[in-house]
Design a protein around this motif. Sequence first.
Motif, PDB file in Angstrom:
ATOM      1  N   HIS A 229     -13.739 113.965 -28.159  1.00 50.88           N
ATOM      2  CA  HIS A 229     -14.720 113.133 -28.875  1.00 50.88           C
ATOM      3  C   HIS A 229     -14.124 111.768 -29.201  1.00 50.88           C
ATOM      4  N   GLU A 230     -12.941 111.790 -29.805  1.00 52.49           N
ATOM      5  CA  GLU A 230     -12.301 110.523 -30.174  1.00 52.49           C
ATOM      6  C   GLU A 230     -11.841 109.749 -28.942  1.00 52.49           C
TER       7      GLU A 230
ATOM      8  N   GLY B  80     -11.151 117.484 -37.916  1.00 51.94           N
ATOM      9  CA  GLY B  80     -11.796 116.257 -37.445  1.00 51.94           C
ATOM     10  C   GLY B  80     -10.784 115.261 -36.937  1.00 51.94           C
TER      11      GLY B  80
ATOM     12  N   TYR C 240     -10.408 110.571 -36.045  1.00 51.16           N
ATOM     13  CA  TYR C 240     -11.049 109.258 -36.049  1.00 51.16           C
ATOM     14  C   TYR C 240     -10.289 108.289 -35.170  1.00 51.16           C
TER      15      TYR C 240
ATOM     16  N   PRO D 283     -19.982 111.383 -28.736  1.00 46.50           N
ATOM     17  CA  PRO D 283     -20.832 112.523 -28.377  1.00 46.50           C
ATOM     18  C   PRO D 283     -20.984 112.697 -26.870  1.00 46.50           C
TER      19      PRO D 283
ATOM     20  N   ASN E 181     -18.167 114.566 -25.532  1.00 50.00           N
ATOM     21  CA  ASN E 181     -18.300 115.998 -25.808  1.00 50.00           C
ATOM     22  C   ASN E 181     -19.189 116.684 -24.780  1.00 50.00           C
TER      23      ASN E 181
ATOM     24  N   ILE F 190     -20.901 119.904 -31.471  1.00 52.81           N
ATOM     25  CA  ILE F 190     -20.317 118.765 -32.184  1.00 52.81           C
ATOM     26  C   ILE F 190     -20.957 117.460 -31.715  1.00 52.81           C
TER      27      ILE F 190
ATOM     28  N   ASN G 143     -23.252 115.059 -34.178  1.00 55.32           N
ATOM     29  CA  ASN G 143     -22.856 113.670 -34.410  1.00 55.32           C
ATOM     30  C   ASN G 143     -23.955 112.678 -34.059  1.00 55.32           C
TER      31      ASN G 143
ATOM     32  N   LEU H  60     -22.247 109.612 -39.722  1.00 54.34           N
ATOM     33  CA  LEU H  60     -22.111 110.197 -38.392  1.00 54.34           C
ATOM     34  C   LEU H  60     -22.402 109.121 -37.340  1.00 54.34           C
ATOM     35  N   ASP H  61     -22.054 109.402 -36.087  1.00 57.81           N
ATOM     36  CA  ASP H  61     -22.301 108.435 -35.017  1.00 57.81           C
ATOM     37  C   ASP H  61     -23.783 108.085 -34.918  1.00 57.81           C
TER      38      ASP H  61
END
Length: 377
Positions: free
Chosen positions: A29-30, A74, A76, A122, A125, A313, A317, A324-325
Motif C-alpha cells: 500500500h505504502e 499500519g 505511512y 489502494p 493493494n 484494506i 481506504n 483515509l485516502d
Amino acid sequence: MNVVLGLYNGLIGTIVPFLFVLLVVVFFHELGHFLVARWCGVKVKAFSIGFGPELFGFNDSKGTRWRLAAIPLGGYVKFVDDLNPASAPTGETPVQLAPEDEAGRFQTKSIGRRAAIVAAGPIANFLLAIAIFTVFFMAYGKMVFPPEVGAVMPDSAAAEAGFQPGDQIVSIDGSKIRIFEDIQRVVSTSANETLTFGIERNGRSITLQAAPQWQELDDGFGNKMRIGLLGIKPVEDSAQLERFDLFSAVGEATFRCYDIMSRSLGYIANVVRGIEKPDQLGGPIRVAQISGEVATLGFAALVNLAAVLSVSIGLINLFPIPLLDGGHLMFYALEALRGRPLSERAQGLGFQIGLAIVLAMMLFATWNDIARGINIG
C-alpha cells in the motif's frame, strides 16, 4: 510449564502469521504511494512500516528514511512538506525547505498528481491481490461444479420453491450462471430476498422463485458466520479442474477481487438498512486469529489470505472519510469543482471528524472481537 509453553506457542502461531500478512499488505500500500510520488517529482522524507519508535532504518540515496517501527498496525509515506504522517493541515506555519527541496513539495503539485499519489496506495493493494490470485489460478487451477442440482434439502427454500435434482440453473435474476459457485455467490448475500431462477428441466425452460434463508454456519475454525442458503447441493463427483492461461487467470483474479469488494459493500449496505447485524465486523484481534488459523493450512493459504486482506484494506481506504485516502480524494474533487481548495479550517475540521470516525470503527470492531470471546492464545 506445559501451560506456559502452550500459551507461548499459541501466541507465536498467531502473531507471526498476523505480522506477515499485515506487513505485506501495508508495505505494498505504502509502496504505491511512494513510487507514484517519486514519479510525480515529490520528495519523500520517510517510508515507515508501523508507527512509534523506530526499530530499524536506513537512508537511501535520495534522502528517504526507510524505517520499521514498533507498532506494526499500519504505515505511512511522509512527504518533505508534510507536518504529520496523515498529510493533514494543522494550522502551523508551513514547513521551511531548503531551496533544492522546494520543487519536491506535495502540496504544490496539480490536483491530478496529488490524486494519483493518494489513489496509488489502494490501487497497489488491488494489483497485489490480482497478482497473487493470478499465480494461484495458473499454478493450481480451480475446482468447479456444473450448475446442476444434485440434491434438495428438506424444509429449505429450494424445496418450498419446487427445485428438483437434475435441474440446470442457467440464470438468476437474468444474470447468466456458468458454474455452481456463481449460484453460491448470489445466494449467500441475498437472504430473505426473492430471486428468480431460470431452470432447464428435462429439455424445457421453467422459472422458479425462491428467497434464501439466513443460516449460521461454522467456518471450520469454530467461528460463526451468517449467510443466505437456498438448500441445494451440486452433483457429487461432478467437480472438474479448470485450468487457466495467463490472460484468463488475470481475468479470473480481477473478478475475484471484484467479488470480494461487492460482498463487502453489500454487507455494509445491509447493515445500514438493518437487514444484517454488524457483529461480523472484525478488528486486529480478529485478523490475528484468522491469520493463525489459516497458517495451519500452509504458507499458500496464508498468502491467499494476504490477497483477500489486501483487497479489503484497499477498499476501506477508498471510503470518503477524511484521514483515509478516500477522504483526501474527496477534498481534491471538491477543490476541482470549486476551483480552489477548502479552507484550512474546513479541512482541519474534516480530519478531526474523520479521526473520530476511524477510531469509533476500530473500537467497535475490537469490541466485536472481545464479545466473540476470541482467544488468540
